[in-house]
Design a protein around this motif. Structure first.
Motif, PDB file in Angstrom:
ATOM      1  N   UNK A   1       0.837  -1.202   0.000  1.00 32.24           N
ATOM      2  CA  UNK A   1       0.000   0.000   0.000  1.00 32.24           C
ATOM      3  C   UNK A   1       0.870   1.250   0.000  1.00 32.24           C
ATOM      4  N   UNK A   2       1.932   1.243   0.805  1.00 33.24           N
ATOM      5  CA  UNK A   2       2.847   2.388   0.820  1.00 33.24           C
ATOM      6  C   UNK A   2       3.588   2.537  -0.502  1.00 33.24           C
ATOM      7  N   UNK A   3       3.896   1.410  -1.130  1.00 35.36           N
ATOM      8  CA  UNK A   3       4.558   1.442  -2.439  1.00 35.36           C
ATOM      9  C   UNK A   3       3.688   2.156  -3.471  1.00 35.36           C
ATOM     10  N   UNK A   4       2.384   1.961  -3.389  1.00 31.70           N
ATOM     11  CA  UNK A   4       1.458   2.562  -4.354  1.00 31.70           C
ATOM     12  C   UNK A   4       1.276   4.063  -4.142  1.00 31.70           C
TER      13      UNK A   4
ATOM     14  N   UNK B   1       3.148   3.258  11.994  1.00 35.78           N
ATOM     15  CA  UNK B   1       2.151   4.223  12.412  1.00 35.78           C
ATOM     16  C   UNK B   1       1.394   3.846  13.671  1.00 35.78           C
ATOM     17  N   UNK B   2       0.074   4.059  13.625  1.00 36.38           N
ATOM     18  CA  UNK B   2      -0.784   3.783  14.788  1.00 36.38           C
ATOM     19  C   UNK B   2      -0.719   2.306  15.170  1.00 36.38           C
ATOM     20  N   UNK B   3      -0.633   1.432  14.177  1.00 32.60           N
ATOM     21  CA  UNK B   3      -0.502  -0.002  14.462  1.00 32.60           C
ATOM     22  C   UNK B   3       0.754  -0.265  15.289  1.00 32.60           C
TER      23      UNK B   3
ATOM     24  N   UNK C   1       2.505  12.962   9.211  1.00 30.02           N
ATOM     25  CA  UNK C   1       2.451  13.178   7.754  1.00 30.02           C
ATOM     26  C   UNK C   1       1.715  12.070   7.016  1.00 30.02           C
ATOM     27  N   UNK C   2       1.691  10.856   7.588  1.00 30.68           N
ATOM     28  CA  UNK C   2       1.005   9.734   6.931  1.00 30.68           C
ATOM     29  C   UNK C   2      -0.376   9.477   7.540  1.00 30.68           C
ATOM     30  N   UNK C   3      -0.829  10.406   8.414  1.00 32.83           N
ATOM     31  CA  UNK C   3      -2.126  10.272   9.078  1.00 32.83           C
ATOM     32  C   UNK C   3      -2.249   8.945   9.828  1.00 32.83           C
ATOM     33  N   UNK C   4      -1.142   8.530  10.451  1.00 34.56           N
ATOM     34  CA  UNK C   4      -1.135   7.337  11.283  1.00 34.56           C
ATOM     35  C   UNK C   4      -0.851   6.043  10.551  1.00 34.56           C
ATOM     36  N   UNK C   5      -0.626   6.108   9.246  1.00 40.34           N
ATOM     37  CA  UNK C   5      -0.373   4.883   8.476  1.00 40.34           C
ATOM     38  C   UNK C   5       1.046   4.367   8.653  1.00 40.34           C
ATOM     39  N   UNK C   6       2.037   5.272   8.716  1.00 38.32           N
ATOM     40  CA  UNK C   6       3.445   4.872   8.729  1.00 38.32           C
ATOM     41  C   UNK C   6       3.987   4.787   7.317  1.00 38.32           C
ATOM     42  N   UNK C   7       5.296   4.760   7.180  1.00 38.56           N
ATOM     43  CA  UNK C   7       5.925   4.837   5.853  1.00 38.56           C
ATOM     44  C   UNK C   7       6.223   3.474   5.247  1.00 38.56           C
ATOM     45  N   UNK C   8       6.076   2.390   6.014  1.00 39.13           N
ATOM     46  CA  UNK C   8       6.328   1.059   5.480  1.00 39.13           C
ATOM     47  C   UNK C   8       7.593   0.432   6.026  1.00 39.13           C
ATOM     48  N   UNK C   9       7.623  -0.886   6.011  1.00 35.25           N
ATOM     49  CA  UNK C   9       8.737  -1.661   6.551  1.00 35.25           C
ATOM     50  C   UNK C   9      10.063  -1.276   5.898  1.00 35.25           C
ATOM     51  N   UNK C  10      11.027  -0.914   6.725  1.00 37.20           N
ATOM     52  CA  UNK C  10      12.397  -0.549   6.338  1.00 37.20           C
ATOM     53  C   UNK C  10      12.459   0.707   5.467  1.00 37.20           C
ATOM     54  N   UNK C  11      11.466   1.590   5.594  1.00 34.63           N
ATOM     55  CA  UNK C  11      11.455   2.848   4.831  1.00 34.63           C
ATOM     56  C   UNK C  11      11.736   4.059   5.718  1.00 34.63           C
TER      57      UNK C  11
ATOM     58  N   UNK D   1      16.380  12.599  17.726  1.00 33.98           N
ATOM     59  CA  UNK D   1      16.061  12.674  16.300  1.00 33.98           C
ATOM     60  C   UNK D   1      15.162  11.523  15.872  1.00 33.98           C
ATOM     61  N   UNK D   2      15.417  10.341  16.409  1.00 33.68           N
ATOM     62  CA  UNK D   2      14.585   9.190  16.091  1.00 33.68           C
ATOM     63  C   UNK D   2      13.128   9.429  16.460  1.00 33.68           C
ATOM     64  N   UNK D   3      12.903   9.967  17.634  1.00 32.66           N
ATOM     65  CA  UNK D   3      11.539  10.241  18.084  1.00 32.66           C
ATOM     66  C   UNK D   3      10.924  11.416  17.320  1.00 32.66           C
ATOM     67  N   UNK D   4      11.742  12.406  16.989  1.00 30.84           N
ATOM     68  CA  UNK D   4      11.242  13.534  16.194  1.00 30.84           C
ATOM     69  C   UNK D   4      10.737  13.046  14.837  1.00 30.84           C
ATOM     70  N   UNK D   5      11.507  12.202  14.186  1.00 32.50           N
ATOM     71  CA  UNK D   5      11.128  11.701  12.862  1.00 32.50           C
ATOM     72  C   UNK D   5       9.974  10.702  12.946  1.00 32.50           C
ATOM     73  N   UNK D   6       9.879   9.963  14.061  1.00 30.85           N
ATOM     74  CA  UNK D   6       8.740   9.068  14.260  1.00 30.85           C
ATOM     75  C   UNK D   6       7.442   9.864  14.331  1.00 30.85           C
ATOM     76  N   UNK D   7       7.479  10.972  15.079  1.00 26.81           N
ATOM     77  CA  UNK D   7       6.300  11.827  15.190  1.00 26.81           C
ATOM     78  C   UNK D   7       5.934  12.434  13.836  1.00 26.81           C
ATOM     79  N   UNK D   8       6.944  12.894  13.105  1.00 30.67           N
ATOM     80  CA  UNK D   8       6.679  13.493  11.799  1.00 30.67           C
ATOM     81  C   UNK D   8       6.081  12.473  10.827  1.00 30.67           C
ATOM     82  N   UNK D   9       6.608  11.262  10.834  1.00 32.64           N
ATOM     83  CA  UNK D   9       6.086  10.208   9.956  1.00 32.64           C
ATOM     84  C   UNK D   9       4.647   9.859  10.336  1.00 32.64           C
ATOM     85  N   UNK D  10       4.386   9.815  11.637  1.00 26.88           N
ATOM     86  CA  UNK D  10       3.047   9.496  12.122  1.00 26.88           C
ATOM     87  C   UNK D  10       2.051  10.570  11.692  1.00 26.88           C
TER      88      UNK D  10
END
Length: 417
Positions: free
Chosen positions: A81-84, A322-324, A273-283, A262-271
């Protein structure tokens, strides 16, 4: 003699599981420990295939297979789904890591199934053997000696740096602390604290403190704390290292602290920016914003340190799922609390019947909290391997308990007759 030899062999295999990924990482200057953990996983799977017909339960195999298939399908669906929707999605990294993940799970399941059928005497001997070898290896780290690494300032014999040593050492320290008598337990803890101070590693100090609070009675805990404070006040050790890392602010001059934040900052931003979906495994670190702190890190070091692993596992996991990911971490904390209570009861001798194998896997499960929230090296590590194996082992254990409960339920018709 035969039993003793087999126990030594098993201990050697367990030691290889702990140190081989790190040695490969150092010798071949790999970007992660994935190669070493891949080899270990394949070896355990081969061992499982060899011994399966002899004594392993097909019901256990089915349960592990079901869990692995469910997780792999979930990761694949989420990734596709993230790939698409993301043009920056690194498909090559995703599918190569996905293959490693599958083999990783097979190896961890094989290890859990094999351990389920190995005698508790052999388990205890093997875990103790690994503990003492790791304890002695810390002396090489203090003396700055390692034949596997050119960076002698940081290496600890089998490990490239003290934090990597800590992540492997802590589960075994918790195990021996739980099963040992009071005097021996305190000796192990004090020795470990001394090693941590001489290696100057905050990850190890935090892990030992967690173990201490778990296995030492409250009255003695206060006494040990008082002794520790006195020793610190009158010691000549340099504590600037620990003070600098205690400053959890964006203005910190410690690269380790900035990497963590920085890890937590980027985790929050990813959460967000993707509306809780996450960016995908190893992305993580490939898709999404790098954040202000990564800019500070690059200015200080000339590199974007820990861009892909986030410094610890939890922010990487949240950023990717993300939320999961948040829900799964909260679920982990629930079972973490249960494992803490169990190990505390065992260490206080309030639980008369227990197995060494059970203690070992609960120790691995509990101490993975350090990888998750303090310092992690990515998904594919020895501590991660034991963590996955502990989850699968607990699932098998729970299934057996349910079977026993069902077996004890009397037949209602028989009662009526």
């Amino acid at each position: 003699m035969k039993t003793s030899l087999s126990s030594i062999v098993m201990g050697g295999i367990l030691l290889v599981t702990v140190v081989f990924p790190s040695i490969i990482f150092m010798v071949f200057h790999a970007s992660s420990m994935a190669t070493g953990i891949l080899v270990v996983s394949l070896l355990y799977f081969c061992a499982f295939v060899m011994f399966n017909v002899a004594f392993l339960s097909h019901r256990n195999f089915f349960l592990c297979s079901l869990l692995i298939v469910a997780i792999m399908l979930g990761v694949l669906t989420h990734g596709l789904f993230n790939y698409l929707i993301n043009e920056d999605f690194d498909a090559g990294r995703f599918f190569s890591s996905y293959l490693i993940l599958f083999i990783y799970f097979l190896g961890a399941a094989s290890f859990a199934l094999l351990m389920h059928h190995i005698s508790i005497v052999k388990t205890n001997f093997s875990v103790n053997l690994v503990f003492y070898v790791l304890l002695l290896s810390s002396i090489a780290g203090i003396m700055k000696y390692s034949p596997f690494s050119a960076n002698l300032e940081k290496s600890v014999l089998f490990f490239s740096e003290p934090s990597h040593f800590a992540l492997s050492f802590l589960p075994f320290l918790l195990y021996v602390a739980v099963i040992s008598a009071s005097g021996k337990r305190i000796l192990f803890i004090l020795s470990s604290y001394l090693i941590a101070l001489l290696l100057e590693n905050l990850t190890l100090v935090i892990g030992i403190t967690l173990i201490t609070s778990l296995v030492i009675p409250t009255k003695r805990l206060f006494l040990l704390a008082l002794i520790a404070i006195i020793l610190i006040l009158f010691s000549s050790l340099n504590f600037d290292y620990y003070v600098s890392r205690a400053d959890l602010s964006a203005d910190s001059k410690s690269l380790s602290t900035l990497v963590f934040l920085s890890g937590w900052e980027r985790a929050y931003q990813s959460l967000a920016d993707t509306f809780g979906l996450g960016v995908g495994f190893q992305q993580f670190g490939i898709i999404g914003k790098e954040g202000d702190l990564m800019g500070v890190i690059e200015a200080m070091s000339g590199e974007r340190l820990n861009l892909l692993d986030g410094g610890s596992i939890a922010p990487k996991f949240i950023g990717e799922f993300g939320v999961l990911g948040v829900i799964l971490l909260l679920t982990y904390l629930t079972y973490f609390a249960k494992s803490i209570i169990l190990l505390h009861k065992i260490s206080m001798e309030n639980v008369p019947h227990f197995q060494f194998t059970e203690i070992f896997f609960h120790a691995c499960f509990v101490m993975y909290s350090v990888d998750l929230f303090i310092r992690g090296t990515g998904y594919f590590s020895s501590s991660g391997f034991f963590f996955v194996a502990s989850i699968l082992w607990m699932a098998i254990k729970q299934e057996h308990k349910q079977q026993m409960q069902v077996a004890k339920v009397p037949d209602a018709q028989a009662i009526l007759r």
